[in-house]
Design a protein around this motif. Structure first.
Motif, PDB file in Angstrom:
ATOM      1  N   TRP A  78       0.799  -1.224   0.000  1.00  0.00           N
ATOM      2  CA  TRP A  78       0.000   0.000   0.000  1.00  0.00           C
ATOM      3  C   TRP A  78       0.831   1.272   0.000  1.00  0.00           C
ATOM      4  O   TRP A  78       0.288   2.361  -0.132  1.00  0.00           O
ATOM      5  N   LEU A  79       2.157   1.161   0.145  1.00  0.00           N
ATOM      6  CA  LEU A  79       3.005   2.345  -0.020  1.00  0.00           C
ATOM      7  C   LEU A  79       3.272   2.550  -1.511  1.00  0.00           C
ATOM      8  O   LEU A  79       3.327   1.584  -2.274  1.00  0.00           O
ATOM      9  N   PRO A  80       3.456   3.778  -1.954  1.00  0.00           N
ATOM     10  CA  PRO A  80       3.724   3.998  -3.382  1.00  0.00           C
ATOM     11  C   PRO A  80       5.091   3.446  -3.769  1.00  0.00           C
ATOM     12  O   PRO A  80       5.996   3.342  -2.949  1.00  0.00           O
ATOM     13  N   GLU A  81       5.217   3.097  -5.049  1.00  0.00           N
ATOM     14  CA  GLU A  81       6.486   2.578  -5.542  1.00  0.00           C
ATOM     15  C   GLU A  81       7.524   3.689  -5.576  1.00  0.00           C
ATOM     16  O   GLU A  81       7.195   4.870  -5.674  1.00  0.00           O
ATOM     17  N   GLY A  82       8.774   3.295  -5.550  1.00  0.00           N
ATOM     18  CA  GLY A  82       9.863   4.249  -5.606  1.00  0.00           C
ATOM     19  C   GLY A  82      10.051   4.807  -7.001  1.00  0.00           C
ATOM     20  O   GLY A  82       9.391   4.405  -7.967  1.00  0.00           O
ATOM     21  N   SER A  83      10.998   5.718  -7.150  1.00  0.00           N
ATOM     22  CA  SER A  83      11.210   6.368  -8.439  1.00  0.00           C
ATOM     23  C   SER A  83      11.792   5.409  -9.483  1.00  0.00           C
ATOM     24  O   SER A  83      11.614   5.613 -10.672  1.00  0.00           O
ATOM     25  N   ALA A  84      12.460   4.354  -9.036  1.00  0.00           N
ATOM     26  CA  ALA A  84      13.027   3.391  -9.984  1.00  0.00           C
ATOM     27  C   ALA A  84      12.038   2.288 -10.329  1.00  0.00           C
ATOM     28  O   ALA A  84      12.364   1.359 -11.048  1.00  0.00           O
ATOM     29  N   GLY A  85      10.823   2.380  -9.805  1.00  0.00           N
ATOM     30  CA  GLY A  85       9.807   1.380 -10.092  1.00  0.00           C
ATOM     31  C   GLY A  85       9.866   0.172  -9.184  1.00  0.00           C
ATOM     32  O   GLY A  85       9.238  -0.845  -9.451  1.00  0.00           O
ATOM     33  N   ILE A  86      10.615   0.272  -8.091  1.00  0.00           N
ATOM     34  CA  ILE A  86      10.678  -0.833  -7.131  1.00  0.00           C
ATOM     35  C   ILE A  86      10.062  -0.370  -5.816  1.00  0.00           C
ATOM     36  O   ILE A  86       9.924   0.823  -5.560  1.00  0.00           O
ATOM     37  N   ASP A  87       9.700  -1.319  -4.988  1.00  0.00           N
ATOM     38  CA  ASP A  87       9.086  -0.982  -3.708  1.00  0.00           C
ATOM     39  C   ASP A  87      10.142  -0.452  -2.742  1.00  0.00           C
ATOM     40  O   ASP A  87      11.286  -0.899  -2.735  1.00  0.00           O
ATOM     41  N   HIS A  88       9.715   0.486  -1.932  1.00  0.00           N
ATOM     42  CA  HIS A  88      10.604   1.026  -0.902  1.00  0.00           C
ATOM     43  C   HIS A  88      10.802  -0.020   0.186  1.00  0.00           C
ATOM     44  O   HIS A  88       9.859  -0.671   0.611  1.00  0.00           O
ATOM     45  N   ILE A  89      12.008  -0.171   0.655  1.00  0.00           N
ATOM     46  CA  ILE A  89      12.287  -1.073   1.760  1.00  0.00           C
ATOM     47  C   ILE A  89      12.572  -0.284   3.042  1.00  0.00           C
ATOM     48  O   ILE A  89      12.404  -0.787   4.136  1.00  0.00           O
ATOM     49  N   VAL A  90      12.960   0.974   2.891  1.00  0.00           N
ATOM     50  CA  VAL A  90      13.329   1.776   4.054  1.00  0.00           C
ATOM     51  C   VAL A  90      12.094   2.161   4.869  1.00  0.00           C
ATOM     52  O   VAL A  90      12.128   2.119   6.101  1.00  0.00           O
TER      53      VAL A  90
END
Length: 140
Positions: A78-90
């Motif tokens: 449910w968090l938005p994807e990162g700028s590189a198109g991958i999910d945030h892990i931080v």
């Protein structure tokens, strides 16, 4: 000194300075006393029986840890994807302690054991369903 006592003493001091205000001050003092008694009665009527120590332990210990772990596992969904198109892990890693703390303090401060149990089980179930849908191919 109680609030009613404070108003009573101030009402007596004012009535000595202005004799015409004695009745109004006594009326104010009675009204404040009545309101304080009514608030106490409402508080006593709405007070639920306290949560048992064992139930509070299960909800505050393993329950909050399970909720925090499941919420952290469901965050990439449910968090938005990162700028590189991958999910945030931080974000999930940083929000894990905050999620645990929020759930723990909710369990500790909630006075109604049924509502606390329902909220915790509902949140755990919601995050479990999100994870199950992701594993079954709902979101890649």
């Amino acid at each position: 000194m109680t609030l009613v006592g404070f108003f009573s003493i101030n009402a007596l001091e004012i009535s000595h300075r202005r004799p015409g205000l004695a009745e109004a001050n006594q009326s104010l003092s009675r009204t404040v006393g009545t309101l304080m008694n009514a608030a106490t009665d409402i508080d006593d009527a709405n007070r639920h029986r306290p949560m048992s120590a064992q139930m509070r332990w299960w909800l505050g210990g393993p329950g909050t840890v399970a909720f925090a772990i499941l919420a952290t596992a469901a965050m990439p969904l449910w968090l938005p994807e990162g700028s590189a198109g991958i999910d945030h892990i931080v974000f999930p890693i940083v929000l894990f302690p905050l999620t645990w703390a929020a759930a723990f303090f909710y369990v500790v401060l909630e006075g109604n054991p049924r509502r606390c149990l329902a909220v915790m089980l509902g949140a755990i179930a919601m995050n479990s369903v999100l994870i199950a849908v992701a594993f079954l191919g709902g979101r890649t």
